[in-house]
Motif scaffolding. Sequence first.
Motif, PDB file in Angstrom:
ATOM      1  N   ASN A  24       0.956  -1.245   0.160  1.00 35.92           N
ATOM      2  CA  ASN A  24      -0.077  -0.072   0.034  1.00 35.92           C
ATOM      3  C   ASN A  24       0.789   1.104  -0.059  1.00 35.92           C
ATOM      4  O   ASN A  24       0.264   2.333  -0.243  1.00 35.92           O
ATOM      5  N   ASP A  28       0.085   6.388  -1.749  1.00 40.68           N
ATOM      6  CA  ASP A  28      -0.531   6.634  -0.520  1.00 40.68           C
ATOM      7  C   ASP A  28      -1.747   7.321  -0.572  1.00 40.68           C
ATOM      8  O   ASP A  28      -1.923   8.486  -0.802  1.00 40.68           O
ATOM      9  N   SER A  29      -2.881   6.390  -0.840  1.00 33.88           N
ATOM     10  CA  SER A  29      -4.105   6.908  -1.331  1.00 33.88           C
ATOM     11  C   SER A  29      -5.322   6.642  -0.412  1.00 33.88           C
ATOM     12  O   SER A  29      -5.105   5.397   0.271  1.00 33.88           O
ATOM     13  N   GLU A  30      -6.054   7.562  -0.118  1.00 35.35           N
ATOM     14  CA  GLU A  30      -7.146   7.122   0.780  1.00 35.35           C
ATOM     15  C   GLU A  30      -8.680   7.555   0.450  1.00 35.35           C
ATOM     16  O   GLU A  30      -8.516   8.696  -0.193  1.00 35.35           O
ATOM     17  N   ALA A  31      -9.535   6.735   0.765  1.00 26.43           N
ATOM     18  CA  ALA A  31     -10.998   7.387   0.309  1.00 26.43           C
ATOM     19  C   ALA A  31     -11.545   8.050   1.394  1.00 26.43           C
ATOM     20  O   ALA A  31     -11.137   7.528   2.636  1.00 26.43           O
ATOM     21  N   SER A  33     -13.951   8.978   4.624  1.00 26.78           N
ATOM     22  CA  SER A  33     -14.896   8.281   5.246  1.00 26.78           C
ATOM     23  C   SER A  33     -16.166   9.351   5.129  1.00 26.78           C
ATOM     24  O   SER A  33     -16.293  10.364   5.595  1.00 26.78           O
ATOM     25  N   VAL A  41     -11.357  13.884   5.553  1.00 26.06           N
ATOM     26  CA  VAL A  41      -9.957  13.401   5.496  1.00 26.06           C
ATOM     27  C   VAL A  41      -8.836  14.087   6.313  1.00 26.06           C
ATOM     28  O   VAL A  41      -8.920  15.226   5.973  1.00 26.06           O
ATOM     29  N   SER A  50       0.305  13.043   3.391  1.00 28.70           N
ATOM     30  CA  SER A  50       0.183  11.871   3.646  1.00 28.70           C
ATOM     31  C   SER A  50      -1.398  11.684   4.101  1.00 28.70           C
ATOM     32  O   SER A  50      -1.586  12.263   5.209  1.00 28.70           O
ATOM     33  N   PRO A  51      -2.552  11.169   3.416  1.00 29.76           N
ATOM     34  CA  PRO A  51      -2.182  10.517   2.281  1.00 29.76           C
ATOM     35  C   PRO A  51      -2.068  11.722   1.084  1.00 29.76           C
ATOM     36  O   PRO A  51      -2.310  12.906   1.205  1.00 29.76           O
ATOM     37  N   ILE A  54      -6.353  11.479  -2.563  1.00 28.23           N
ATOM     38  CA  ILE A  54      -7.775  11.310  -1.758  1.00 28.23           C
ATOM     39  C   ILE A  54      -8.927  11.150  -2.671  1.00 28.23           C
ATOM     40  O   ILE A  54      -9.076  11.881  -3.593  1.00 28.23           O
ATOM     41  N   GLU A  55      -9.473  10.220  -2.491  1.00 26.45           N
ATOM     42  CA  GLU A  55     -10.981   9.786  -2.994  1.00 26.45           C
ATOM     43  C   GLU A  55     -12.203  10.673  -2.331  1.00 26.45           C
ATOM     44  O   GLU A  55     -12.097  10.230  -1.180  1.00 26.45           O
TER      45      GLU A  55
END
Length: 123
Positions: A24, A28-31, A33, A41, A50-51, A54-55
Amino acid sequence: MAKLIVLIAGVALIGFIIWWFFGNHAVDSEAASVEGNQQTVAVTVKGGYSPEVIELKRGVPATLNFTRLDSSSCLDHVVFPDFGVNQELPQNQTESIAIDTSKPGEYAWACGMDMFHGKLIVK
Ligand SMILES: [Cu+2]
Protein backbone atom coordinates in the motif's frame (compact mmCIF):
# COMPACT_ATOMS: atom_id res chain seq x y z
CA MET A 1 17.38 -28.33 9.61
CA ALA A 2 19.62 -25.24 9.60
CA LYS A 3 19.19 -24.99 5.83
CA LEU A 4 15.41 -25.07 6.25
CA ILE A 5 15.52 -22.20 8.75
CA VAL A 6 17.70 -20.15 6.41
CA LEU A 7 15.30 -20.90 3.56
CA ILE A 8 12.25 -19.85 5.59
CA ALA A 9 13.99 -16.70 6.81
CA GLY A 10 14.99 -15.90 3.21
CA VAL A 11 11.47 -16.33 1.89
CA ALA A 12 10.08 -14.22 4.73
CA LEU A 13 12.61 -11.48 3.99
CA ILE A 14 11.75 -11.49 0.28
CA GLY A 15 8.06 -11.33 1.15
CA PHE A 16 8.70 -8.37 3.44
CA ILE A 17 10.70 -6.55 0.76
CA ILE A 18 7.94 -7.12 -1.82
CA TRP A 19 5.32 -5.87 0.65
CA TRP A 20 7.47 -2.86 1.50
CA PHE A 21 7.95 -1.77 -2.09
CA PHE A 22 4.75 -2.89 -3.75
CA GLY A 23 2.28 -2.87 -0.89
CA ASN A 24 0.00 0.00 0.00
CA HIS A 25 2.94 2.37 0.41
CA ALA A 26 3.39 2.63 -3.35
CA VAL A 27 0.54 5.12 -3.72
CA ASP A 28 -0.48 6.67 -0.45
CA SER A 29 -4.14 6.94 -1.34
CA GLU A 30 -7.21 7.15 0.84
CA ALA A 31 -10.94 7.30 0.29
CA ALA A 32 -12.85 9.75 2.46
CA SER A 33 -15.02 8.29 5.17
CA VAL A 34 -18.59 9.47 4.62
CA GLU A 35 -20.71 10.11 7.70
CA GLY A 36 -24.19 11.46 7.18
CA ASN A 37 -23.89 14.13 4.51
CA GLN A 38 -20.27 14.97 5.23
CA GLN A 39 -16.94 13.45 4.31
CA THR A 40 -13.65 14.23 5.97
CA VAL A 41 -10.05 13.23 5.47
CA ALA A 42 -7.14 13.98 7.77
CA VAL A 43 -3.93 14.88 5.92
CA THR A 44 -0.60 14.87 7.69
CA VAL A 45 1.99 17.27 6.30
CA LYS A 46 5.45 15.97 7.00
CA GLY A 47 8.05 15.87 4.23
CA GLY A 48 5.10 15.79 1.83
CA TYR A 49 1.43 14.89 2.17
CA SER A 50 0.00 11.72 3.65
CA PRO A 51 -2.25 10.58 2.06
CA GLU A 52 -1.21 12.26 -1.15
CA VAL A 53 -4.14 10.97 -3.21
CA ILE A 54 -7.64 11.40 -1.79
CA GLU A 55 -10.84 10.01 -3.21
CA LEU A 56 -14.00 12.00 -2.53
CA LYS A 57 -17.59 11.18 -3.28
CA ARG A 58 -19.21 13.60 -5.66
CA GLY A 59 -21.95 15.79 -4.22
CA VAL A 60 -21.08 15.16 -0.56
CA PRO A 61 -19.61 18.22 1.21
CA ALA A 62 -15.96 17.50 1.97
CA THR A 63 -13.56 18.79 4.58
CA LEU A 64 -9.81 18.18 4.50
CA ASN A 65 -8.07 18.58 7.84
CA PHE A 66 -4.43 19.44 7.21
CA THR A 67 -2.03 19.11 10.12
CA ARG A 68 1.49 20.37 9.45
CA LEU A 69 4.10 18.68 11.63
CA ASP A 70 6.97 19.61 9.31
CA SER A 71 8.97 22.65 10.41
CA SER A 72 9.97 23.47 6.83
CA SER A 73 8.51 26.77 5.58
CA CYS A 74 8.18 25.09 2.21
CA LEU A 75 5.04 23.38 3.44
CA ASP A 76 3.50 26.30 5.33
CA HIS A 77 0.87 26.93 2.66
CA VAL A 78 -1.32 24.55 0.74
CA VAL A 79 -2.75 25.67 -2.58
CA PHE A 80 -5.77 24.29 -4.44
CA PRO A 81 -5.70 26.29 -7.67
CA ASP A 82 -9.00 24.83 -8.93
CA PHE A 83 -10.84 26.00 -5.82
CA GLY A 84 -9.06 29.33 -5.33
CA VAL A 85 -7.69 28.15 -1.99
CA ASN A 86 -4.35 29.29 -0.58
CA GLN A 87 -4.42 28.25 3.05
CA GLU A 88 -1.74 28.95 5.61
CA LEU A 89 -0.82 25.90 7.70
CA PRO A 90 0.65 26.92 11.06
CA GLN A 91 2.90 24.22 12.46
CA ASN A 92 1.27 21.66 14.79
CA GLN A 93 -2.21 22.99 14.10
CA THR A 94 -5.05 21.52 12.13
CA GLU A 95 -6.57 23.67 9.41
CA SER A 96 -9.84 22.64 7.81
CA ILE A 97 -10.39 23.26 4.12
CA ALA A 98 -13.83 22.86 2.58
CA ILE A 99 -13.85 21.33 -0.88
CA ASP A 100 -16.59 21.71 -3.46
CA THR A 101 -17.37 18.20 -4.70
CA SER A 102 -20.12 19.13 -7.14
CA LYS A 103 -18.00 18.43 -10.23
CA PRO A 104 -16.26 15.08 -10.70
CA GLY A 105 -12.66 15.18 -11.79
CA GLU A 106 -9.07 15.26 -10.61
CA TYR A 107 -7.80 18.29 -8.76
CA ALA A 108 -4.17 18.79 -7.87
CA TRP A 109 -2.96 20.59 -4.81
CA ALA A 110 0.55 21.71 -3.94
CA CYS A 111 2.64 23.53 -1.39
CA GLY A 112 3.08 27.27 -1.81
CA MET A 113 6.17 26.76 -3.99
CA ASP A 114 4.65 23.99 -6.08
CA MET A 115 7.25 21.48 -4.90
CA PHE A 116 5.11 18.95 -3.04
CA HIS A 117 1.93 17.70 -4.62
CA GLY A 118 -1.24 15.86 -3.85
CA LYS A 119 -4.36 15.00 -5.75
CA LEU A 120 -8.10 14.91 -5.12
CA ILE A 121 -10.23 12.56 -7.14
CA VAL A 122 -13.94 13.41 -7.04
CA LYS A 123 -16.17 10.67 -8.42
CU1 LIG B 1 7.23 24.14 -1.06
